[in-house]
Write a protein that holds these residues in place. Structure first.
Motif, short mmCIF file in Angstrom:
data_model
loop_
_atom_site.label_atom_id
_atom_site.label_comp_id
_atom_site.label_asym_id
_atom_site.label_seq_id
_atom_site.Cartn_x
_atom_site.Cartn_y
_atom_site.Cartn_z
N ILE A 14 20.06 -10.22 -1.48
CA ILE A 14 19.69 -9.37 -2.67
C ILE A 14 18.63 -8.28 -2.19
O ILE A 14 17.67 -8.69 -1.27
CB ILE A 14 18.80 -10.29 -3.74
N LYS A 15 19.09 -6.95 -2.27
CA LYS A 15 18.28 -5.83 -1.83
C LYS A 15 17.50 -5.45 -2.88
O LYS A 15 17.96 -4.86 -4.05
CB LYS A 15 19.24 -4.92 -1.31
N TRP A 16 16.09 -5.25 -2.93
CA TRP A 16 15.30 -4.86 -3.98
C TRP A 16 14.43 -3.83 -3.37
O TRP A 16 13.65 -4.00 -2.55
CB TRP A 16 14.49 -6.06 -4.54
N ALA A 17 14.62 -2.74 -4.03
CA ALA A 17 13.76 -1.60 -3.68
C ALA A 17 13.16 -0.95 -4.92
O ALA A 17 13.74 -1.14 -5.93
CB ALA A 17 14.65 -0.32 -2.99
N VAL A 18 11.97 -0.37 -4.58
CA VAL A 18 11.24 0.50 -5.66
C VAL A 18 11.03 1.85 -5.06
O VAL A 18 10.53 2.11 -3.93
CB VAL A 18 9.72 -0.13 -5.94
N GLN A 19 11.59 2.71 -5.81
CA GLN A 19 11.61 4.14 -5.22
C GLN A 19 10.80 5.04 -5.93
O GLN A 19 10.54 4.98 -7.21
CB GLN A 19 13.22 4.51 -5.45
N THR B 120 0.81 -1.12 0.07
CA THR B 120 0.04 -0.17 -0.14
C THR B 120 0.93 1.42 0.05
O THR B 120 1.67 1.36 0.79
CB THR B 120 -0.98 0.06 1.37
N ALA B 121 0.78 2.06 -0.88
CA ALA B 121 1.36 3.27 -1.10
C ALA B 121 1.20 4.31 0.17
O ALA B 121 0.09 4.53 0.42
CB ALA B 121 1.01 4.01 -2.44
N LYS B 122 2.29 4.76 0.64
CA LYS B 122 2.31 6.03 1.77
C LYS B 122 2.07 7.14 1.14
O LYS B 122 1.79 8.02 1.89
CB LYS B 122 3.29 5.73 2.70
N GLU B 123 2.78 7.41 -0.34
CA GLU B 123 2.62 8.84 -0.65
C GLU B 123 2.49 8.65 -2.08
O GLU B 123 2.48 7.70 -2.88
CB GLU B 123 4.19 9.38 -0.48
N LYS C 230 13.34 7.91 -2.93
CA LYS C 230 12.92 7.52 -1.61
C LYS C 230 12.18 5.99 -1.74
O LYS C 230 11.23 5.70 -2.81
CB LYS C 230 11.78 8.39 -0.96
N ASP C 231 12.34 5.13 -0.97
CA ASP C 231 11.87 3.79 -1.05
C ASP C 231 10.24 3.88 -0.91
O ASP C 231 9.65 4.31 0.06
CB ASP C 231 12.37 2.84 -0.16
N ILE C 232 9.65 3.20 -1.75
CA ILE C 232 8.24 2.94 -1.51
C ILE C 232 8.01 1.57 -0.77
O ILE C 232 7.32 1.52 0.02
CB ILE C 232 7.52 2.66 -3.11
N PHE C 233 8.89 0.52 -1.25
CA PHE C 233 9.03 -0.55 -0.66
C PHE C 233 10.47 -0.93 -0.64
O PHE C 233 11.13 -0.60 -1.69
CB PHE C 233 7.89 -1.55 -0.83
N CYS C 234 11.17 -1.82 0.13
CA CYS C 234 12.23 -2.46 -0.03
C CYS C 234 12.33 -3.65 0.94
O CYS C 234 11.72 -3.73 1.96
CB CYS C 234 13.36 -1.45 0.63
N PHE C 235 13.18 -4.71 0.41
CA PHE C 235 13.34 -6.07 1.21
C PHE C 235 14.64 -6.37 0.80
O PHE C 235 15.14 -6.07 -0.16
CB PHE C 235 12.22 -6.82 0.67
N LYS D 8 10.60 3.43 -9.61
CA LYS D 8 11.85 2.46 -10.35
C LYS D 8 12.55 1.59 -9.41
O LYS D 8 12.56 1.80 -8.28
CB LYS D 8 12.97 3.46 -11.10
N ALA D 9 12.85 0.26 -9.94
CA ALA D 9 13.41 -0.72 -9.20
C ALA D 9 14.77 -0.51 -9.20
O ALA D 9 15.46 -0.26 -10.28
CB ALA D 9 12.97 -2.09 -9.87
N VAL D 10 15.39 -0.58 -7.94
CA VAL D 10 16.87 -0.61 -7.92
C VAL D 10 17.21 -1.82 -7.07
O VAL D 10 16.66 -2.07 -6.29
CB VAL D 10 17.36 0.75 -6.96
N VAL D 11 18.00 -2.68 -7.69
CA VAL D 11 18.36 -3.95 -7.14
C VAL D 11 19.78 -4.11 -6.94
O VAL D 11 20.80 -3.87 -7.84
CB VAL D 11 17.92 -5.12 -8.10
N ASP D 12 20.23 -4.52 -5.73
CA ASP D 12 21.66 -4.88 -5.48
C ASP D 12 22.03 -6.14 -5.08
O ASP D 12 21.20 -6.63 -4.15
CB ASP D 12 22.08 -3.70 -4.78
#
Length: 117
Positions: A94-99, A29-32, A104-109, A38-42
């Motif tokens: 694996i760090k996966w974030a959608v920003q 659920t989006a907070k903003e 700013k992270d919308i979600f990250c795991f 965009k996805a940023v994966v490391d």
């Protein structure tokens, strides 16, 4: 973030085989509100962060999300990862974030994984 599914990955660390696809589904659920995402994966290997290639970093294209993302609305982000044969055989996180548009992270795991032949 409500739920995270990686398929196939029955246990952690996820065993990611070369030349295979793995699907990801994340319910959140989006907070903003944001006009883009965009996805940023490391990959994190022994405290060293290495960018991880993904086929579509734009989370609003082919990922089951339509932008703008609206605050309070629930979404199901879906995508896949293809494990390239050039990836080394290694254990990693694996760090996966959608920003959002501002980075700013919308979600990250972070998920433990191992790339295997």
């Amino acid at each position: 973030m409500h739920n995270l599914y990686v398929n196939p990955c029955p246990d952690t660390p996820c065993q990611l085989k070369h030349n295979h696809n793995y699907s990801l589904s994340i319910n959140f659920t989006a907070k903003e509100t944001t006009p883009e995402a965009k996805a940023v994966v490391d990959g994190i290997i022994q405290d060293i962060t290495v960018p991880f290639y993904i086929h579509e970093p734009d989370a609003c294209k082919n990922c089951n999300i339509t932008c703008p993302i609206t605050s309070g609305k629930t979404y199901l982000y879906t995508t896949f990862v293809f494990v390239l044969p050039v990836y080394p055989t290694v254990k990693l996180d694996i760090k996966w974030a959608v920003q959002d548009a501002s980075g700013k992270d919308i979600f990250c795991f972070v998920i433990p994984a191992a790339i295997v032949p």
